[in-house]
Design a protein around this motif. Structure first.
Motif, PDB file in Angstrom:
ATOM      1  N   MET B 187      32.366   3.281 -41.889  1.00  0.00           N
ATOM      2  CA  MET B 187      31.423   2.612 -42.778  1.00  0.00           C
ATOM      3  C   MET B 187      30.138   2.204 -42.047  1.00  0.00           C
ATOM      4  N   GLY B 188      29.149   1.819 -42.820  1.00  0.00           N
ATOM      5  CA  GLY B 188      27.872   1.370 -42.255  1.00  0.00           C
ATOM      6  C   GLY B 188      26.729   2.183 -42.803  1.00  0.00           C
ATOM      7  N   ARG B 189      26.162   1.721 -43.913  1.00  0.00           N
ATOM      8  CA  ARG B 189      25.143   2.507 -44.591  1.00  0.00           C
ATOM      9  C   ARG B 189      23.801   2.406 -43.871  1.00  0.00           C
ATOM     10  N   HIS B 190      23.502   1.227 -43.326  1.00  0.00           N
ATOM     11  CA  HIS B 190      22.198   1.030 -42.684  1.00  0.00           C
ATOM     12  C   HIS B 190      22.300   0.713 -41.203  1.00  0.00           C
ATOM     13  N   ALA B 191      23.322  -0.063 -40.837  1.00  0.00           N
ATOM     14  CA  ALA B 191      23.448  -0.479 -39.438  1.00  0.00           C
ATOM     15  C   ALA B 191      24.681   0.169 -38.807  1.00  0.00           C
ATOM     16  N   GLY B 192      24.554   0.545 -37.544  1.00  0.00           N
ATOM     17  CA  GLY B 192      25.602   1.322 -36.877  1.00  0.00           C
ATOM     18  C   GLY B 192      26.625   0.506 -36.118  1.00  0.00           C
ATOM     19  N   TRP B 193      26.792  -0.764 -36.478  1.00  0.00           N
ATOM     20  CA  TRP B 193      27.732  -1.599 -35.731  1.00  0.00           C
ATOM     21  C   TRP B 193      29.136  -1.016 -35.698  1.00  0.00           C
ATOM     22  N   ILE B 194      29.619  -0.559 -36.839  1.00  0.00           N
ATOM     23  CA  ILE B 194      31.004  -0.041 -36.874  1.00  0.00           C
ATOM     24  C   ILE B 194      31.095   1.272 -36.105  1.00  0.00           C
ATOM     25  N   ALA B 195      30.093   2.114 -36.266  1.00  0.00           N
ATOM     26  CA  ALA B 195      30.081   3.365 -35.496  1.00  0.00           C
ATOM     27  C   ALA B 195      30.109   3.064 -34.000  1.00  0.00           C
ATOM     28  N   ALA B 196      29.344   2.057 -33.602  1.00  0.00           N
ATOM     29  CA  ALA B 196      29.309   1.675 -32.183  1.00  0.00           C
ATOM     30  C   ALA B 196      30.701   1.331 -31.671  1.00  0.00           C
ATOM     31  N   PHE B 214      24.753   7.563 -35.277  1.00  0.00           N
ATOM     32  CA  PHE B 214      24.327   6.267 -35.835  1.00  0.00           C
ATOM     33  C   PHE B 214      23.354   6.458 -36.996  1.00  0.00           C
ATOM     34  N   PRO B 215      23.385   5.530 -37.958  1.00  0.00           N
ATOM     35  CA  PRO B 215      22.354   5.593 -39.003  1.00  0.00           C
ATOM     36  C   PRO B 215      20.966   5.284 -38.443  1.00  0.00           C
ATOM     37  N   GLU B 216      20.933   4.607 -37.300  1.00  0.00           N
ATOM     38  CA  GLU B 216      19.647   4.238 -36.703  1.00  0.00           C
ATOM     39  C   GLU B 216      18.937   5.431 -36.069  1.00  0.00           C
ATOM     40  N   VAL B 217      19.676   6.517 -35.853  1.00  0.00           N
ATOM     41  CA  VAL B 217      19.109   7.666 -35.145  1.00  0.00           C
ATOM     42  C   VAL B 217      19.012   8.854 -36.103  1.00  0.00           C
ATOM     43  N   GLU B 244      28.728   6.720 -42.144  1.00  0.00           N
ATOM     44  CA  GLU B 244      28.422   7.240 -43.483  1.00  0.00           C
ATOM     45  C   GLU B 244      26.923   7.222 -43.767  1.00  0.00           C
ATOM     46  N   GLY B 245      26.202   6.407 -42.991  1.00  0.00           N
ATOM     47  CA  GLY B 245      24.766   6.263 -43.241  1.00  0.00           C
ATOM     48  C   GLY B 245      23.890   7.232 -42.451  1.00  0.00           C
ATOM     49  N   VAL B 246      24.502   8.189 -41.777  1.00  0.00           N
ATOM     50  CA  VAL B 246      23.695   9.133 -40.997  1.00  0.00           C
ATOM     51  C   VAL B 246      22.835   9.982 -41.932  1.00  0.00           C
ATOM     52  N   HIS B 247      21.596  10.168 -41.539  1.00  0.00           N
ATOM     53  CA  HIS B 247      20.672  10.887 -42.427  1.00  0.00           C
ATOM     54  C   HIS B 247      19.816  11.915 -41.694  1.00  0.00           C
ATOM     55  N   TRP B 248      19.336  12.859 -42.470  1.00  0.00           N
ATOM     56  CA  TRP B 248      18.405  13.868 -41.979  1.00  0.00           C
ATOM     57  C   TRP B 248      17.052  13.203 -41.721  1.00  0.00           C
ATOM     58  N   LYS B 352      17.060 -19.112 -43.670  1.00  0.00           N
ATOM     59  CA  LYS B 352      16.825 -18.181 -42.556  1.00  0.00           C
ATOM     60  C   LYS B 352      17.855 -17.049 -42.550  1.00  0.00           C
ATOM     61  N   VAL B 353      18.863 -17.178 -43.401  1.00  0.00           N
ATOM     62  CA  VAL B 353      19.953 -16.197 -43.404  1.00  0.00           C
ATOM     63  C   VAL B 353      19.809 -15.216 -44.566  1.00  0.00           C
ATOM     64  N   ALA B 354      19.462 -15.766 -45.730  1.00  0.00           N
ATOM     65  CA  ALA B 354      19.453 -14.956 -46.949  1.00  0.00           C
ATOM     66  C   ALA B 354      18.476 -13.794 -46.836  1.00  0.00           C
ATOM     67  N   ASN B 355      18.958 -12.628 -47.239  1.00  0.00           N
ATOM     68  CA  ASN B 355      18.108 -11.438 -47.319  1.00  0.00           C
ATOM     69  C   ASN B 355      17.540 -10.950 -45.994  1.00  0.00           C
ATOM     70  N   VAL B 356      18.154 -11.354 -44.894  1.00  0.00           N
ATOM     71  CA  VAL B 356      17.746 -10.820 -43.589  1.00  0.00           C
ATOM     72  C   VAL B 356      18.868  -9.933 -43.073  1.00  0.00           C
ATOM     73  N   GLU B 357      18.576  -8.685 -42.752  1.00  0.00           N
ATOM     74  CA  GLU B 357      19.594  -7.758 -42.283  1.00  0.00           C
ATOM     75  C   GLU B 357      19.452  -7.587 -40.771  1.00  0.00           C
ATOM     76  N   LYS B 358      20.542  -7.870 -40.025  1.00  0.00           N
ATOM     77  CA  LYS B 358      20.465  -7.734 -38.567  1.00  0.00           C
ATOM     78  C   LYS B 358      20.838  -6.313 -38.153  1.00  0.00           C
ATOM     79  N   MET B 359      19.904  -5.594 -37.605  1.00  0.00           N
ATOM     80  CA  MET B 359      20.191  -4.238 -37.157  1.00  0.00           C
ATOM     81  C   MET B 359      20.682  -4.266 -35.707  1.00  0.00           C
TER      82      MET B 359
END
Lengths: 416, 416
Positions: B187-196, B214-217, B244-248, B352-359
């Motif tokens: 899993m991990g659509r945007h951040a690669g923590w689980i892949a890591a 990684f989705p980041e790459v 799952e978030g890996v993209h072209w 400071k928490v709401a709507n902030v995504e930690k990559m």
């Protein structure tokens, strides 16, 4: 006399426990068995004279095999042809056995391997080389005859039962506004033993609406979708356990999608994706799917204690049988009673084991074709009983790797 | 005053441990907190006045939540609109809170839920209703800011690290004559923590050739296939962990195959199948693939003890914060040191928490884009440390189900 041990076919979470049983028992009988050589990558190691000298491994390493998944010495998918068709390979085996003074042959595998072991056992007579060949049962598919079950199966069954239950809890808690159906694909191309284990996810304490798709039952799309629909209407969600071997009435696997990818190559299947697609398309139900693949047969972290004990016992018995002079046999698990669960080690002649595939009895599948009967539960439940956790270090299991030092070669190279 | 507790978004293996922390701590403060009502299916339970009266659950059942995966009270994917857009829903919440004398609001979720919790906390001022709203962090994606990590992540990470290691052992032992590449989708659509976390499968004792996508790459097919080819040539096999978030490069997900099934509907994806297809087609390497899906986030059987402890601590701290009069905050995990691993409970303001995504930080991914750095290891390793096995009965975990008896309704029905 020395011994030869090899692992064959798909590996399991507990095949190394059998290896452990063989080696530890041989070490206790040093007056009768010199060294145990393990074939590197199964029978290929014998043919290429690539013999791992297990005497170079410490007692601690050998003991750790008991809790290490996979084939520590390497396994292979390589079928010896018949004696008539390929005398060359058998002659080579005998050359290698002679060169390394090997009098015991232990072969750890499934149906095909039993056939190979049978042929090797016959060398004794037909090619005048004295050898005791014992087959050690192993298969996640649970499809060997005579033995009550096959080491490797109980651990897969436990993994699938637990994973199915856990994922079902997940979908149950999300079903109100999200996923309604969870699909898990499990191994089993011809026999539905592993799929049946998914049925254990539903217990008296935690009943779960589960539909199982067995390879033994022709897939009827309309009937299946109607059942999914009814279950979701009644329970709010349901779980589908689908065997990779599920097929259409014409015999085609569901996983054979007939799709082409961007390169024009056939898209690799996955029965789960097909089931997911039709549930989405025809019922409009949001679903999630998982494919357990190797995770299920490698999951030593949640192996069944019963299974581990049996795997070890089969390896130990193989050595004891050989020392008693038996040839061309396989140790078996003989079930004595269900409750309390009791079993003992038995013995089967190899010619009754080789090339016989044990299917699920008809009375293990419910009349509607989607569930397991109480009889099936009674059979399966003892096999997943007990946990046998590996030791951990820093959050990871302490699995062992062999030094795998080869004995010096004495013969010219052999081309496979 | 009574309290309201709800679970929101995708569930985890340890979100119920937070529920346990909330309820047990509230029960220890009976002089200040009357009843804890749990929303059935998250915030929907509040809107529909479907309040599970947790006082009807035994102490043993509540304690068992600590080792039960999924959302015991039901979760939901339902986002409250802003106050301006949907005043009606907020007014309804206040009606329900008033009717049941609720002064504490505990919301257990991820980024979206933090936003909802923030809005509820503001009711106090803008709508003149006194309430203490505390957000309890939860997400397998590990993408909440400020807190060192999110309960739920450590257990997924442990599951993926172990499963990847076990399956890699499997393929290593088969590679000589069979499968050369194993692919696992996480899993991990945007951040690669689980892949890591898949990178943790390779340890000093058991080094494994692993490529992480990684989705980041941005995915570079040519470069990737060259790396797979080189690894298989060098090591005989390799393992690919694909998010799952890996993209072209153009942003399209790999899982978006563009394929149609027999019904003309878009084929459901799975990045693993795409990777498997190209490895087979372009390199001709036999491979196997698994998709962990819900199995990974539900796998309580191999949860991280660190994670379970943190999840419980977050629930406990939430109640303590509320009792001290805090509002609009979230307890956090503050890491004090890596070796030995030390942490304490901190506090973050919700705005400071709401709507902030930690990559993932850039320096967690190796320069070549396929691995994790030592810095990443140092961060991840403590989070998977320790096992926390559930109790078992007859081979299956003893997970609990709530009686889930609703408090009598006092208000007219509300249409969602």
């Amino acid at each position: 006399m020395n011994a030869f041990y090899a692992q064959s076919g798909g590996v399991t979470a507990v095949i190394n426990a059998s290896a452990c049983g063989v080696i530890e028992t041989a070490r206790k009988n040093k007056n009768k068995i010199g060294k145990v050589y393990a074939g590197r990558n199964g029978i290929i190691g014998a043919l290429t004279e690539d013999l791992i000298d297990t005497s170079k491994e410490s007692a601690a390493s050998i003991a750790a095999l008991r809790h290490t998944p996979s084939g520590a010495f390497g396994s292979c998918r390589f079928k010896l042809k018949s004696l008539e068709q390929n005398r060359r390979e058998y002659e080579r085996l005998i050359e290698v056995f002679k060169a390394h003074n090997i009098g015991y042959f232990f072969y750890n595998g499934g149906g095909d391997s039993a056939d190979t072991c049978l042929k090797v056992s016959q060398l004794s007579e037909t090619m005048d080389y004295p050898i005791k060949a014992i087959h050690i049962p192993k298969t996640v598919d649970n499809d060997l005859p005579i033995t009550d079950n096959c080491p490797g199966f109980g651990s897969v069954a436990k993994y699938i039962a637990i994973s199915t239950q856990e994922a079902s809890f997940d979908v149950a808690s999300m079903a109100k506004t999200s996923t309604k159906v969870f699909i898990i694909e499990v191994m089993g191309r011809h026999a539905g033993w592993i799929a049946a284990a998914g049925g254990l996810a539903s217990t008296r304490d935690n009943p779960i609406p589960i539909l199982i798709l067995f390879p033994e039952v022709e897939f009827d799309q309309k009937k299946f979708l109607a059942r999914v629909d009814a279950m979701v209407k009644k329970h709010g969600y349901c779980t589908v356990v689908v065997s990779e071997g599920v097929h259409w009435p014409d015999g085609r696997f569901l996983a054979d999608t007939g799709l082409k990818d961007a390169f024009g190559h056939a898209q690799l299947g996955g029965a789960a994706t097909v089931i997911a697609g039709m549930i989405q398309a025809e019922l409009g139900l949001k679903n999630h799917w998982a494919v357990a693949d190797y995770l299920q047969r490698a999951a030593r972290h949640i192996a069944s204690r019963t299974d581990v004990n049996m795997a070890y016992a089969m390896g130990k018995a193989a050595v004891q049988f050989a020392l008693k002079g038996h040839n061309s046999v396989m140790p078996t698990v003989d079930r004595l009673s269900n409750k309390p669960f009791k079993w003992k080690v038995g013995m089967a002649p190899l010619n009754k084991v080789a090339n016989v595939e044990k299917m699920m009895p008809d009375n293990f599948i419910t009349k509607d074709g989607y569930g397991i009967t109480q009889k099936c539960r009674n059979y399966l439940e003892p096999l997943i009983k007990g946990e046998d956790y590996p030791p951990y270090k820093d959050g990871m299991p302490k699995y062992v790797r062999m030094k795998a030092i080869a004995a010096p070669k004495k013969l010219p190279a052999f081309k496979l």
